[in-house]
Design a protein around this motif. Structure first.
Motif, mmCIF file in Angstrom:
data_model
loop_
_atom_site.group_PDB
_atom_site.id
_atom_site.type_symbol
_atom_site.label_atom_id
_atom_site.label_comp_id
_atom_site.label_asym_id
_atom_site.label_seq_id
_atom_site.Cartn_x
_atom_site.Cartn_y
_atom_site.Cartn_z
ATOM 1 N N GLY A 1 14.968 10.730 21.688
ATOM 2 C CA GLY A 1 16.045 11.371 20.942
ATOM 3 C C GLY A 1 15.793 12.847 20.668
ATOM 4 O O GLY A 1 16.576 13.494 19.997
ATOM 5 N N GLY A 2 14.684 13.360 21.171
ATOM 6 C CA GLY A 2 14.428 14.800 21.097
ATOM 7 C C GLY A 2 14.440 15.327 19.683
ATOM 8 O O GLY A 2 13.859 14.716 18.782
ATOM 9 N N ASP A 3 15.097 16.469 19.483
ATOM 10 C CA ASP A 3 15.134 17.103 18.169
ATOM 11 C C ASP A 3 15.728 16.176 17.122
ATOM 12 O O ASP A 3 15.312 16.176 15.967
ATOM 13 N N GLU A 4 16.720 15.397 17.534
ATOM 14 C CA GLU A 4 17.356 14.488 16.586
ATOM 15 C C GLU A 4 16.341 13.487 16.043
ATOM 16 O O GLU A 4 16.348 13.156 14.857
ATOM 17 N N ALA A 5 15.496 13.018 16.914
ATOM 18 C CA ALA A 5 14.466 12.074 16.477
ATOM 19 C C ALA A 5 13.529 12.750 15.495
ATOM 20 O O ALA A 5 13.062 12.129 14.537
ATOM 21 N N GLY A 6 13.293 14.033 15.716
ATOM 22 C CA GLY A 6 12.463 14.797 14.789
ATOM 23 C C GLY A 6 13.101 14.872 13.422
ATOM 24 O O GLY A 6 12.439 14.694 12.387
ATOM 25 N N LEU A 7 14.401 15.110 13.404
ATOM 26 C CA LEU A 7 15.122 15.165 12.126
ATOM 27 C C LEU A 7 15.110 13.807 11.444
ATOM 28 O O LEU A 7 14.940 13.698 10.235
ATOM 29 N N PHE A 8 15.284 12.792 12.258
ATOM 30 C CA PHE A 8 15.279 11.437 11.723
ATOM 31 C C PHE A 8 13.911 11.120 11.122
ATOM 32 O O PHE A 8 13.797 10.589 10.010
ATOM 33 N N ALA A 9 12.865 11.491 11.865
ATOM 34 C CA ALA A 9 11.504 11.268 11.363
ATOM 35 C C ALA A 9 11.300 11.995 10.036
ATOM 36 O O ALA A 9 10.689 11.461 9.111
ATOM 37 N N ALA A 10 11.856 13.217 9.956
ATOM 38 C CA ALA A 10 11.731 13.987 8.711
ATOM 39 C C ALA A 10 12.422 13.261 7.559
ATOM 40 O O ALA A 10 11.918 13.221 6.431
ATOM 41 N N ASP A 11 13.591 12.672 7.838
ATOM 42 C CA ASP A 11 14.315 11.918 6.811
ATOM 43 C C ASP A 11 13.486 10.732 6.325
ATOM 44 O O ASP A 11 13.409 10.457 5.126
ATOM 45 N N VAL A 12 12.896 10.039 7.280
ATOM 46 C CA VAL A 12 12.133 8.846 6.919
ATOM 47 C C VAL A 12 10.845 9.235 6.193
ATOM 48 O O VAL A 12 10.409 8.560 5.268
ATOM 49 N N GLN B 1 0.831 -1.176 0.000
ATOM 50 C CA GLN B 1 0.000 0.000 0.000
ATOM 51 C C GLN B 1 0.878 1.242 0.000
ATOM 52 O O GLN B 1 1.654 1.403 -0.889
ATOM 53 N N SER B 2 0.712 2.106 0.949
ATOM 54 C CA SER B 2 1.695 3.180 1.017
ATOM 55 C C SER B 2 1.653 3.995 2.298
ATOM 56 O O SER B 2 1.236 3.530 3.304
ATOM 57 N N ARG B 3 1.900 4.943 2.410
ATOM 58 C CA ARG B 3 2.328 6.204 2.909
ATOM 59 C C ARG B 3 1.974 7.012 4.136
ATOM 60 O O ARG B 3 0.843 7.012 4.543
ATOM 61 N N ALA B 4 2.720 7.819 4.521
ATOM 62 C CA ALA B 4 2.564 8.959 5.434
ATOM 63 C C ALA B 4 3.821 9.241 6.221
ATOM 64 O O ALA B 4 4.719 8.476 6.130
ATOM 65 N N LEU B 5 3.912 10.200 6.903
ATOM 66 C CA LEU B 5 5.087 10.534 7.720
ATOM 67 C C LEU B 5 5.036 11.789 8.535
ATOM 68 O O LEU B 5 4.081 12.493 8.501
ATOM 69 N N SER B 6 6.163 12.072 9.191
ATOM 70 C CA SER B 6 6.107 13.209 10.092
ATOM 71 C C SER B 6 7.381 13.981 10.179
ATOM 72 O O SER B 6 8.456 13.487 9.960
ATOM 73 N N ILE B 7 7.185 15.207 10.543
ATOM 74 C CA ILE B 7 8.332 15.975 10.962
ATOM 75 C C ILE B 7 8.194 16.060 12.442
ATOM 76 O O ILE B 7 7.129 16.209 12.965
ATOM 77 N N SER B 8 9.176 15.945 13.083
ATOM 78 C CA SER B 8 9.380 15.974 14.503
ATOM 79 C C SER B 8 8.324 15.389 15.403
ATOM 80 O O SER B 8 8.670 14.698 16.290
#
Lengths: 379, 421
Positions: free
Chosen positions: B212-223, B20-27
């Motif tokens: 992971g705080g902000d870093e986790a947010g950045l990571f989430a943005a990457d994913v 199927q597909s999709r979705a995601l998040s920033i921070s």
């Protein structure tokens, strides 16, 4: 020069005081303003491009920018919006020029009242209530359609919103307002949203509900249509099936406490009402009872529903029509009159006014914030 | 050591993702919604993925060593795929059921056809249709295998061996028939996979930043970007349902030096009918102005928060300027969450049952690690590593994981089916 990020921070901070002191809401408002600035800039850029192309002077247009940064022009626009918001307390909807209402986008222009979320909520509920009773709607010529009149229609959001949700080609809706600017805006809104109205007709008129012959005037609109459509003399079809109103209901002493977005920008005539904000209700209720068409003999009500099941604790049925208890509106299944009210403090007075006018069934609808928001009546 | 670990709930998660597909998040979180997507089944028919993953299937699951059967009996066929041989009793019982249904529906059986109510008739017809998908392939494979036996007999015939042209032709035939058999056997296997009606539904994908705080947010943005690109490459349609950013999600800080985690969940989007939510079970919170609201207040705060009281699930949406729209979106997500909860419960029951039988170990919560300094992505469920982080994050190499996971799931499903016998 400041980076976009720094500006975003500054703007968000600036917006916090006008956003209920909420950081997250301020950044949400900024997001909407930013989208708007980009849209406006884009449109202007297109116009400039068209001009540039016609006058053979290229290179006016700025090159591509990276994602997430703003052009100087966008920054200028956005700075202007934030200033309007913060310094002039201009409502967001007047800056953006629109407000979503059900599936429609309603144009908003000062000083016509901006649609409120409470109004959207009960309008959607009303549409669902009416739609759940398909027998109300006979498809056919204009004269046989379900007719709804919205008194004090302002931007026109209520009849337009209803039209977009009622069965296709089933209804004919009318809006009336005393203010020419509001009527013009409502007509613009009808034109803008016409494709989304399911073939239901919506028309707006300017008239004064306090004028001596208001009832005749309002009724004449349905008659005009009946004759002009060349229908057979279905005189029983004249009149309305439902009357709605969101009249001004703010008392004078409340007015001074309002936020500047409301008091300095929206038309006081759309907000203020004498007698503690209640002056219009009895008048409209009395007009409404004369505007309603003769009730059709209810074919759907079964023998069982003729019992006393329709009796509410607030009164017994006086009219000839029997109402079944519905799951949602236990006393008033299909409303014939819907008033928006200012809150719990107006319930008693408006309920009595509606009952005195001849509506035997009266019910209160609460809004999502758990406040009394509508008085709903049926004969 | 800077590694980023994807926390996932189920192996299913990423497999569904593929189908199927999709979705995601920033921070913190984002929802994307696909208006249309491919179910597990239909995507198998896509040329560009089918071939690719078929080869995966060969390598990962089934050896294709050719059991050049000397059996001349045309009654007993031996499949080349060992999996199919294991499932032969099941196939035979399916064939019997198929034949019986056919008889019933033709009025040839002892059961009186008059006894069949229209509903029953329709049900049987549907059952017959579903079974034919399998039995037709089964017959096809059987007849191919019989052809092969004849060819092999020809090959052993001295007359054939004396004619060089005939010999070559026979060898050619054997080769092409064998290829055919391998293909058809795979199709047969796939047709036996249990169908999940939810595969046909649109999917909602949710990414949340964890520790992971902000870093986790950045990571989430990457994913988030990874899945967006992946969906674009697959030409899937998708909508963003909601995206919440707290703070400055888009800005990279120097040095990713901590371990951050995110969670990725995929949920089929149920219909109103599949998940009915009672009004009384949900508390709806809106912005509540002091005073009595209505004309007196022009709030632009249209945020909606739903609390599902029986489960405690909370969904908050504030992206739209109309709280009716936010409310509709929030209910969509809530419904999907409740649906997924129910499905997960059932899946766990099934899996526990199987695990007890097979005796497999416990599942690690850690499903995928993105190690930036080492340019490495490892999927712990299938023990697969790619040393091309950028390409994975760009959505390009992601299908390699998804295909492998998919093979894993299909194998699992087939094994489970067999165990049920």
């Amino acid at each position: 020069m400041r980076t976009t990020l720094e500006l975003v921070k500054i703007w968000t901070e600036a917006l916090v005081p006008v956003c209920n002191h909420s950081q997250s809401h301020a950044s949400q408002e900024l997001k909407w303003l930013m989208q708007h600035a980009k849209q406006v800039a884009h449109i202007q850029e297109q116009q400039l491009k068209a001009k540039a192309a016609s006058s053979y002077s290229p290179n006016i247009i700025a090159g591509q920018r990276g994602r997430g940064t703003l052009s100087p022009h966008e920054i200028e626009l956005l700075q202007g919006y934030v200033d309007q918001r913060v310094k002039s307390r201009k409502p967001l909807q007047y800056i953006l020029g629109t407000q979503p209402f059900m599936d429609l986008e309603i144009l908003t222009r000062p000083p016509t009242l901006i649609p409120r979320w409470e109004t959207e909520e009960w309008t959607a509920k009303l549409a669902a209530t009416l739609t759940s009773e398909p027998s109300l709607f006979a498809s056919g010529n204009l004269s046989s359609r379900f007719k709804i009149l919205d008194i004090c229609s302002g931007s026109g959001c209520i009849p337009l919103g209803l039209a977009s949700s009622l069965p296709p080609f089933s209804s004919h809706l009318f809006g009336v307002d005393i203010h020419p600017k509001a009527v013009q805006l409502a007509k613009d809104n009808e034109a803008k949203n016409r494709d989304l109205l399911n073939g239901n007709t919506v028309e707006f008129h300017q008239a004064d509900l306090l004028a001596p012959h208001a009832v005749d005037t309002f009724l004449s609109w349905t008659r005009e249509k009946t004759t002009s459509s060349g229908a057979s003399g279905a005189s029983g079809a004249s009149g309305y099936n439902l009357v709605i109103s969101n009249p001004p209901y703010i008392a004078h002493d409340e007015y001074d406490t309002l936020e500047p977005e409301v008091s300095q920008w929206e038309d006081p005539k759309a907000l203020l009402a004498d007698e503690e904000g209640l002056v219009f209700y009895p008048r409209i209720a009395q007009i409404a009872i004369q505007l309603l068409s003769q009730p059709k003999p209810s074919s759907s009500s079964s023998a069982g529903s003729d019992s006393e099941s329709g009796v509410s604790e607030e009164g017994s049925p006086r009219g000839g029509r029997q109402w079944k208890n519905g799951p949602d509106l236990d006393k008033v299944r299909i409303p014939e009159l819907v008033f928006e009210i200012g809150g719990d403090h107006q319930v008693d007075y408006v309920r009595d006014a509606v009952r005195d006018a001849g509506f035997s069934r009266v019910r209160v609808w609460k809004d999502l914030a758990d406040r009394a928001r509508c008085i709903v009546g049926a004969r | 050591m800077a590694s980023f670990i994807g926390l996932g709930r189920l192996a299913r998660t990423v497999q569904c993702l593929h189908s199927q597909s999709r979705a995601l998040s920033i921070s913190s979180r984002a929802y994307l919604n696909t208006p249309s997507s491919y179910g597990l089944r239909s995507s198998l028919q896509l040329a560009h993925t089918t071939r690719q993953w078929r080869s995966e299937l060969d390598r990962a699951t089934f050896t294709t060593s050719f059991p050049c059967s000397k059996k001349s009996s045309a009654d007993q066929v031996t499949f080349h795929n060992p999996m199919l041989n294991k499932m032969k009793p099941k196939l035979q019982s399916m064939q019997e059921l198929h034949d019986k249904l056919l008889k019933d529906l033709n009025g040839q059986s002892t059961d009186d056809i008059e006894d069949l109510s229209p509903a029953k008739f329709a049900e049987k017809t549907k059952q017959l249709h579903d079974l034919s998908q399998i039995t037709d392939r089964y017959s096809e494979v059987e007849s191919l295998i019989r052809d092969l036996y004849s060819l092999q007999q020809m090959l052993e015939d001295p007359a054939t061996n004396q004619d060089k042209d005939l010999l070559e032709m026979t060898q050619e035939e054997i080769k092409s028939t064998t290829d055919d058999i391998i293909e058809k056997e795979k199709e047969l296997l796939l047709s036996m996979l249990p169908t999940d009606t939810a595969d046909e539904a649109n999917a909602i994908l949710e990414i949340r930043a964890g520790t992971g705080g902000d870093e986790a947010g950045l990571f989430a943005a990457d994913v988030l970007r990874m899945y967006e690109r992946f969906a674009e490459r697959q030409r899937w349609k998708w909508d963003e349902i909601a995206k919440t950013h707290d703070g400055l999600g888009a800005i990279k800080t120097q040095g990713r030096i901590h371990t951050s985690t995110i969670t990725v969940a995929i949920m089929p989007q149920p219909t109103d009918v599949q998940v009915h939510i009672a009004d009384s079970d949900v508390r709806v919170d809106v912005f509540r102005a002091s005073g009595s609201g209505g004309q007196k207040v022009n709030t632009t705060d249209s945020a909606i928060r739903l609390t599902h009281l029986p489960t405690g699930i909370v969904v908050a949406i504030q992206d739209e300027r109309s709280n009716q729209k936010n409310r509709a979106k929030a209910f969509t997500i809530l419904r999907a969450k409740l649906f997924e909860l129910e499905r997960e419960k059932l899946a766990n029951e099934r899996r526990d049952k199987r695990r007890a039988q097979v005796g497999s170990g416990t599942r690690s919560e850690k499903i995928r690690t993105y190690n930036y300094p080492q340019n490495r992505v490892t999927d712990h469920r299938i023990n697969k590593t790619l040393h091309e982080l950028e390409s994975v994050l760009d959505g390009e190499s992601l299908p390699e994981f998804i295909q492998a996971l998919r093979v894993e799931e299909q194998t699992d499903l087939l094994m489970a089916m067999n165990d049920e016998e």
